[in-house]
Scaffold this motif. Structure first.
Motif, PDB file in Angstrom:
ATOM      1  N   GLU A 288       0.890  -1.262   0.043  1.00 53.41           N
ATOM      2  CA  GLU A 288      -0.076   0.014  -0.061  1.00 53.41           C
ATOM      3  C   GLU A 288       0.888   1.385   0.028  1.00 53.41           C
ATOM      4  O   GLU A 288       0.719   2.188  -0.822  1.00 53.41           O
ATOM      5  CB  GLU A 288      -0.957   0.054   1.192  1.00 53.41           C
ATOM      6  N   LEU A 289       1.943   1.199   0.863  1.00 50.88           N
ATOM      7  CA  LEU A 289       2.573   2.296   0.957  1.00 50.88           C
ATOM      8  C   LEU A 289       3.555   2.635  -0.335  1.00 50.88           C
ATOM      9  O   LEU A 289       3.750   3.691  -0.641  1.00 50.88           O
ATOM     10  CB  LEU A 289       3.893   2.087   2.077  1.00 50.88           C
ATOM     11  N   GLU A 290       3.854   1.576  -1.157  1.00 49.37           N
ATOM     12  CA  GLU A 290       4.665   1.584  -2.332  1.00 49.37           C
ATOM     13  C   GLU A 290       3.769   1.902  -3.468  1.00 49.37           C
ATOM     14  O   GLU A 290       4.337   1.908  -4.623  1.00 49.37           O
ATOM     15  CB  GLU A 290       5.158   0.324  -2.583  1.00 49.37           C
ATOM     16  N   HIS A 291       2.480   1.780  -3.396  1.00 55.21           N
ATOM     17  CA  HIS A 291       1.477   1.981  -4.478  1.00 55.21           C
ATOM     18  C   HIS A 291       1.762   3.284  -5.142  1.00 55.21           C
ATOM     19  O   HIS A 291       1.966   4.463  -4.641  1.00 55.21           O
ATOM     20  CB  HIS A 291      -0.053   2.130  -4.020  1.00 55.21           C
ATOM     21  N   PRO A 292       2.069   3.410  -6.499  1.00 54.87           N
ATOM     22  CA  PRO A 292       2.454   4.665  -7.223  1.00 54.87           C
ATOM     23  C   PRO A 292       1.445   5.872  -7.052  1.00 54.87           C
ATOM     24  O   PRO A 292       1.981   6.948  -7.091  1.00 54.87           O
ATOM     25  CB  PRO A 292       2.360   4.469  -8.850  1.00 54.87           C
ATOM     26  N   GLY A 293       0.130   5.533  -6.682  1.00 54.27           N
ATOM     27  CA  GLY A 293      -0.663   6.579  -6.391  1.00 54.27           C
ATOM     28  C   GLY A 293      -0.939   6.880  -5.021  1.00 54.27           C
ATOM     29  O   GLY A 293      -1.973   7.683  -4.329  1.00 54.27           O
ATOM     30  N   PHE A 294      -0.200   6.508  -4.116  1.00 54.35           N
ATOM     31  CA  PHE A 294      -0.610   6.369  -2.632  1.00 54.35           C
ATOM     32  C   PHE A 294      -0.735   8.186  -2.156  1.00 54.35           C
ATOM     33  O   PHE A 294      -1.619   8.165  -1.480  1.00 54.35           O
ATOM     34  CB  PHE A 294       0.863   6.064  -1.815  1.00 54.35           C
ATOM     35  N   ASP A 295       0.145   8.917  -2.800  1.00 57.18           N
ATOM     36  CA  ASP A 295      -0.076  10.265  -2.189  1.00 57.18           C
ATOM     37  C   ASP A 295      -1.299  10.841  -2.616  1.00 57.18           C
ATOM     38  O   ASP A 295      -1.828  12.045  -2.048  1.00 57.18           O
ATOM     39  CB  ASP A 295       1.105  11.176  -2.715  1.00 57.18           C
ATOM     40  N   GLY A 296      -2.086  10.371  -3.679  1.00 55.72           N
ATOM     41  CA  GLY A 296      -3.472  10.922  -4.076  1.00 55.72           C
ATOM     42  C   GLY A 296      -4.421  10.385  -3.473  1.00 55.72           C
ATOM     43  O   GLY A 296      -5.609  11.067  -3.637  1.00 55.72           O
ATOM     44  N   PHE A 297      -4.363   9.607  -2.367  1.00 54.72           N
ATOM     45  CA  PHE A 297      -5.551   8.955  -1.861  1.00 54.72           C
ATOM     46  C   PHE A 297      -5.598   9.824  -0.361  1.00 54.72           C
ATOM     47  O   PHE A 297      -4.592  10.210   0.305  1.00 54.72           O
ATOM     48  CB  PHE A 297      -5.355   7.524  -1.186  1.00 54.72           C
ATOM     49  N   ASP A 298      -6.757  10.045  -0.048  1.00 50.65           N
ATOM     50  CA  ASP A 298      -6.987  10.653   1.463  1.00 50.65           C
ATOM     51  C   ASP A 298      -7.440   9.463   2.423  1.00 50.65           C
ATOM     52  O   ASP A 298      -8.296   9.027   2.537  1.00 50.65           O
ATOM     53  CB  ASP A 298      -8.421  11.496   1.281  1.00 50.65           C
ATOM     54  N   LEU A 299      -6.247   9.438   3.201  1.00 47.56           N
ATOM     55  CA  LEU A 299      -6.462   8.462   4.481  1.00 47.56           C
ATOM     56  C   LEU A 299      -6.681   9.001   5.860  1.00 47.56           C
ATOM     57  O   LEU A 299      -6.400   8.380   6.801  1.00 47.56           O
ATOM     58  CB  LEU A 299      -5.170   7.638   4.243  1.00 47.56           C
ATOM     59  N   SER A 300      -7.266  10.436   5.700  1.00 49.90           N
ATOM     60  CA  SER A 300      -6.993  11.028   7.131  1.00 49.90           C
ATOM     61  C   SER A 300      -8.149  10.639   8.120  1.00 49.90           C
ATOM     62  O   SER A 300      -8.009  10.710   9.168  1.00 49.90           O
ATOM     63  CB  SER A 300      -7.532  12.425   6.834  1.00 49.90           C
ATOM     64  N   SER A 301      -9.067   9.504   7.469  1.00 54.68           N
ATOM     65  CA  SER A 301      -9.923   8.883   8.408  1.00 54.68           C
ATOM     66  C   SER A 301      -9.402   7.816   9.325  1.00 54.68           C
ATOM     67  O   SER A 301      -9.997   7.528  10.450  1.00 54.68           O
ATOM     68  CB  SER A 301     -11.038   8.509   7.633  1.00 54.68           C
ATOM     69  N   LEU A 302      -8.280   7.169   8.849  1.00 53.51           N
ATOM     70  CA  LEU A 302      -7.590   6.360   9.574  1.00 53.51           C
ATOM     71  C   LEU A 302      -7.194   6.616  11.092  1.00 53.51           C
ATOM     72  O   LEU A 302      -6.612   7.510  11.304  1.00 53.51           O
ATOM     73  CB  LEU A 302      -6.391   5.651   8.844  1.00 53.51           C
ATOM     74  N   ARG A 303      -7.548   5.770  11.986  1.00 45.17           N
ATOM     75  CA  ARG A 303      -6.984   6.233  13.185  1.00 45.17           C
ATOM     76  C   ARG A 303      -6.231   4.892  13.937  1.00 45.17           C
ATOM     77  O   ARG A 303      -5.225   5.170  14.494  1.00 45.17           O
ATOM     78  CB  ARG A 303      -8.099   6.262  14.269  1.00 45.17           C
ATOM     79  N   THR A 304      -6.653   3.617  13.588  1.00 47.43           N
ATOM     80  CA  THR A 304      -6.188   2.518  14.291  1.00 47.43           C
ATOM     81  C   THR A 304      -5.924   1.397  13.318  1.00 47.43           C
ATOM     82  O   THR A 304      -6.073   1.566  12.095  1.00 47.43           O
ATOM     83  CB  THR A 304      -6.960   2.115  15.422  1.00 47.43           C
ATOM     84  N   GLY A 305      -5.660   0.114  13.715  1.00 48.87           N
ATOM     85  CA  GLY A 305      -5.574  -1.008  12.987  1.00 48.87           C
ATOM     86  C   GLY A 305      -4.881  -2.135  13.498  1.00 48.87           C
ATOM     87  O   GLY A 305      -4.315  -1.831  14.619  1.00 48.87           O
ATOM     88  N   ILE A 306      -4.692  -3.166  12.925  1.00 50.79           N
ATOM     89  CA  ILE A 306      -3.861  -4.182  13.383  1.00 50.79           C
ATOM     90  C   ILE A 306      -2.889  -4.796  12.250  1.00 50.79           C
ATOM     91  O   ILE A 306      -3.260  -5.056  11.144  1.00 50.79           O
ATOM     92  CB  ILE A 306      -4.759  -5.337  13.797  1.00 50.79           C
ATOM     93  N   MET A 307      -1.502  -4.999  12.858  1.00 49.97           N
ATOM     94  CA  MET A 307      -0.496  -5.520  11.949  1.00 49.97           C
ATOM     95  C   MET A 307      -0.336  -6.789  12.583  1.00 49.97           C
ATOM     96  O   MET A 307       0.143  -6.982  13.762  1.00 49.97           O
ATOM     97  CB  MET A 307       0.521  -4.660  11.732  1.00 49.97           C
ATOM     98  N   ALA A 308      -0.310  -7.889  12.043  1.00 53.68           N
ATOM     99  CA  ALA A 308      -0.183  -9.133  12.440  1.00 53.68           C
ATOM    100  C   ALA A 308       0.381 -10.296  11.476  1.00 53.68           C
ATOM    101  O   ALA A 308       0.206  -9.838  10.251  1.00 53.68           O
ATOM    102  CB  ALA A 308      -1.354  -9.903  13.280  1.00 53.68           C
ATOM    103  N   GLY A 309       0.865 -11.431  11.754  1.00 52.14           N
ATOM    104  CA  GLY A 309       1.084 -12.422  10.859  1.00 52.14           C
ATOM    105  C   GLY A 309       2.466 -12.743  10.724  1.00 52.14           C
ATOM    106  O   GLY A 309       3.023 -13.795  10.458  1.00 52.14           O
ATOM    107  N   SER A 310       3.355 -11.585  10.785  1.00 51.36           N
ATOM    108  CA  SER A 310       4.852 -11.458  10.770  1.00 51.36           C
ATOM    109  C   SER A 310       5.386 -10.570  11.479  1.00 51.36           C
ATOM    110  O   SER A 310       4.669  -9.347  11.801  1.00 51.36           O
ATOM    111  CB  SER A 310       5.395 -12.039   9.463  1.00 51.36           C
ATOM    112  N   PRO A 311       6.712 -10.650  11.654  1.00 50.15           N
ATOM    113  CA  PRO A 311       7.542  -9.334  12.328  1.00 50.15           C
ATOM    114  C   PRO A 311       7.202  -7.987  11.497  1.00 50.15           C
ATOM    115  O   PRO A 311       7.365  -8.180  10.324  1.00 50.15           O
ATOM    116  CB  PRO A 311       8.735  -9.776  12.693  1.00 50.15           C
ATOM    117  N   CYS A 312       7.251  -6.989  11.987  1.00 43.67           N
ATOM    118  CA  CYS A 312       7.085  -5.824  11.397  1.00 43.67           C
ATOM    119  C   CYS A 312       8.377  -4.773  11.462  1.00 43.67           C
ATOM    120  O   CYS A 312       8.897  -4.472  12.560  1.00 43.67           O
ATOM    121  CB  CYS A 312       5.805  -4.819  11.768  1.00 43.67           C
TER     122      CYS A 312
END
Length: 548
Positions: A288-312
């Motif tokens: 997602e971070l490497e998506h070529p259009g990343f900077d064009g998306f409005d992600l300001s609603s995001l607050r939280t989330g979960i990262m799991a499955g393997s070390p970050c």
């Protein structure tokens, strides 16, 4: 002289465990928030309020009863992320039918085993997904499977026929069926790759998964105002427990950005649906971070989330917080057999703890670090096996008491096989694996399963599989193969043999041929030496023990 603090922690909590079933809990949430969105499936153009979702769950539950499905019968679900998957999850629970999760990447070899081992009476499957033709594979499997009475494909007349049958079941009959269920009843079987041979079916109850989903949601501070983007697959606990059940126990909404993961679709879903939470394994966030259009998306609603499955990696976590605005993102650790989460970082934890550790003990759960040989609890700061106990531990492996006894000891401690250290503040750091498990992009891959399959090839005399580091997926599988005399088997031949018969993530990326393996004096293959040789082999591709 002061004694060392034991590497033990109990998640004492003033918030009580939930005592109801999955179906009853959903009904209560729907009564509280009937007009709030429960589920959005963007690929299907479908938006369901809690009232509509609950009504659809009732309809499908009655349809299952009309087909003759009894409490305790098994129903296989083999599909990518669709609204019907979520509806079936709750409908089966309301009717007391045990849902058997089947990985969408499974092929015929794995499908047949899971259906046979679980004794499924019904299979509900998609028509196809990516290059998988589920209709053809299900047709091929059906003649060799005793007890499989119904095969239904989503989006086809067979699905509509199933739904039409709901009219034959009186709603009172469903209510009576639901009222007779107990929170301790098994309601879900999830297959985990086995260290010896075929996968094991972890048997989970209403109590297991309902409470784990609820307390994961509490860790993310979820409320009915939250909207959770769930690109992780439903067949795994991450999607159906940490996603669906975390949402429905809090009245939140789940957004499915697509049937499978595609970074652009995820970013578009977050923007369009104003998602407040986003789930994923580290490789998903990297994409997602490497998506070529990343900077064009409005992600300001995001607050939280979960990262799991393997070390970050720490840099990925920094970017998720800084560039995606997920200041309260958490790390979770667990395994299918523990419903799944045993530890979780919290929003107030600093960045170092959220990256270097997997957090502290979950509410109402006990954890410890023990000596794997003696079973004694070690001191904080010492390395041993991570073990967990409590409401979240599975009922056992389906019809496999021997392997259940190997995993859960007499004191009900679940042995994870992971090596861990607990610090003085109770944070857990995973430092290695006692087992040979490979974690590839969040998927658990057990070498023994691949080895057993490779042994079915007529030109392979022996095979050993190890994990090797990979920048994108964390680890990849490498197969060390001993060819039968006179064989001209190539590396591509080995991979081609696996494709279409094993899930794509189990197909070895690397194949090396050798005459024999480094062994211990007792005759055991030294996989640690194979891993060392693998690292050399990747730098010098033809290196192998006694290479041919």
């Amino acid at each position: 002289m002061a004694t060392a603090t034991p590497a033990y922690a109990h998640g004492a909590s003033p918030v009580p465990l939930l005592g109801d079933t999955v179906g009853d809990n959903l009904a209560r949430t729907a009564a509280r928030h009937p007009d709030r969105l429960a589920l959005v499936s963007r690929a299907q153009g479908l938006r369901l309020t809690y009232a509509a979702f609950d009504a659809e769950v009732d309809r499908v539950a009655r349809a299952l009863m009309a087909c003759g499905m009894q409490a305790g019968d098994r129903l296989g679900i083999w599909s990518p992320n669709r609204a019907e998957w979520a509806v079936l999850q709750y409908a089966a629970a309301r009717a007391g039918v045990i849902l058997v999760n089947i990985n969408p990447a499974y092929r015929s070899h794995e499908l047949e085993y899971v259906l046979r081992q679980s004794g499924c009476r019904m299979l509900v499957a998609a028509e196809r997904f990516k290059d998988s033709d589920y209709v053809a594979m299900a047709q091929a499997a059906r003649p060799v499977l005793e007890g499989l009475e119904h095969v239904v494909h989503l989006g086809t007349p067979s699905w509509e026929e199933l739904l039409a049958g709901a009219e034959a079941t009186d709603p009172e009959a469903l209510r009576a069926r639901s009222a007779g269920l107990d929170a301790g009843d098994p309601i879900n079987i999830q297959y985990t790759s086995g260290t010896t041979g075929f996968p094991k079916g972890a048997m989970l109850s209403h109590h297991n998964i309902l409470n784990n989903g609820y307390f994961v949601g509490e860790g993310c501070r979820l409320t009915e105002r939250d909207v959770i983007c769930v690109p992780v697959p439903y067949y795994h606990c991450f999607g159906m427990v940490m996603g669906n059940l975390a949402a429905t126990t809090h009245g939140a909404c789940v957004v499915l950005p697509g049937e499978g993961f595609e970074p652009g679709a995820v970013l578009e879903a977050v923007q369009s649906e104003r998602c407040t939470a986003l789930y994923g394994v580290p490789t998903m966030f990297i994409s997602e971070l490497e998506h070529p259009g990343f900077d064009g998306f409005d992600l300001s609603s995001l607050r939280t989330g979960i990262m799991a499955g393997s070390p970050c990696p720490i840099e990925v976590m920094r970017k998720v917080i800084d560039r995606m605005g997920m200041g309260e993102v958490t790390i979770a650790y667990g395994m299918t057999e523990t419903s799944p989460v045993s530890t979780q970082t919290l929003a107030e934890d600093d960045l170092e703890h959220r990256v270097a550790t997997v957090g502290r003990v979950h509410p109402h759960v006990e954890i410890r670090v023990a000596d794997p040989d003696t079973g004694r609890t070690l001191a904080r700061g010492q390395t041993g096996e991570f073990q967990t106990r409590g409401y979240s531990v599975m009922l056992g492996y389906w019809e496999d008491p021997q392997r259940t006894a190997q995993a859960i000891d007499a004191a009900r401690w679940m042995h994870t096989g992971d090596q861990a250290v607990m610090d003085e503040d109770g944070y857990i750091r995973i430092v290695g694996r006692i087992k040979d498990m490979i974690i590839r992009g969040g998927e658990n891959v057990y070498p023994r399963e691949i080895e057993e399959f490779l042994h079915t090839h007529p030109d392979i005399a022996d095979a050993q599989v190890v994990g090797v580091p990979d920048e994108r997926f964390g680890e990849e599988a490498m197969a060390w193969v001993v060819r039968r005399e006179g064989s001209g088997l190539s590396e591509e031949d080995v991979r081609a043999f696996c494709r279409g018969r094993l899930a794509h993530y189990k197909v070895p990326r690397y194949v090396r041929f050798c005459i024999d393996y480094p062994m211990t004096v007792t005759g055991k293959v030294q996989k640690n030496k194979l891993r060392e040789l693998a690292a050399q082999g990747l730098a010098e591709p033809r290196t192998a023990p006694e290479a041919e």
